[in-house]
Design an enzyme around this catalytic site. Structure first.
Site: not given
Length: 258
Positions: A84, A216
């Site tokens: 990013y 996750r």
């Protein structure tokens, strides 16, 4: 609260408004990104930031940190990972600028260091951390010799009195991420990526990091803390449901025994 900026990793249809897609340079992300229906879609071609825009952009991050504190958040983490905007400045593939914000490594680390300094000035360095992912190819990042970039970045950030560095350890051959960080950073380390209870405990027991984090696993296990405490096997996330909706695949996993 993690503070991040997508930079060039933008699919126009994911947004309901028109705005510039900005990046260090006018180079599109070579990887596709999930669109509104979860289907991988080509990203937009970004506009390269002008040199005189940089100070205001840096202050936007500082203002975001102030806003978080005003909302009752204890601290913020600057997202410098996963391809990013901040990572785009760090990486030579996406940053091909010819001013003081690009080129040599001391210029490519200038943007994240300046943001961290501004955030520390705004809310106190002890309330600011940052996240890195050396060697992570996600979102079209060049992974050639990540230590050459991240060692100088860590050394520069080390002087700012920050709370911690949070690393996504890719487990790469030729890069012992936690050792590289210890050699260049004197503050606390949080490590992340694919950890289980036993591997996390081993890292902590060996003093290789001060804390561990789960991502996750927390999605697939709403009772993750209890499962680790009680030695219950962890459920795995259903990757086919990621980026395809709101609740399904994110908040509909059962607790152990349900």
């Amino acid at each position: 609260m993690q503070i991040m900026h997508c930079g060039r990793v933008v699919v126009a249809d994911n947004r309901e408004y028109d705005a510039d897609v900005i990046a260090p340079s006018a180079i599109a992300c070579g990887d596709k990104v999930p669109g509104p229906d979860g289907v991988p879609t080509a990203t937009a071609i970004p506009r390269g930031l002008e040199t005189d825009e940089m100070p205001a952009l840096i202050q936007e991050f500082a203002q975001a940190a102030k806003n978080a504190r005003a909302a009752g958040i204890d601290g913020v983490e600057l997202h410098c990972a996963s391809g990013y905007l901040v990572h785009q400045f760090l990486n030579s593939r996406s940053n091909q600028r010819e001013d003081q914000w690009g080129g040599a490594v001391e210029n490519r680390i200038r943007f994240p260091v300046a943001i961290l300094q501004a955030m520390a000035d705004a809310i106190g360095g002890n309330r600011v951390g940052f996240r890195i992912s050396p060697g992570n190819p996600y979102n079209d990042v060049d992974v050639n010799d990540p230590e050459a970039t991240f060692a100088p970045f860590l050394k520069a950030a080390n002087d700012l009195g920050l709370a911690y560095v949070h690393v996504v350890d890719m487990g790469l051959e030729g890069l012992e991420a936690l050792s590289m960080i210890r050699d260049n950073w004197s503050g606390p380390i949080i490590t992340n990526n694919g950890l289980k209870a036993d591997s996390a405990n081993a890292i902590l027991a060996a003093g290789r990091a001060e804390a561990v984090s789960f991502g996750r696993a927390f999605i697939a296990n709403p009772d993750l803390v209890e499962r680790i405490r009680d030695g219950v096997a962890l459920a795995k996330p259903d990757y086919t449901k990621l980026y395809t909706g709101e609740a399904e695949g994110y908040i509909d996993y059962p607790r152990a025994g349900e």
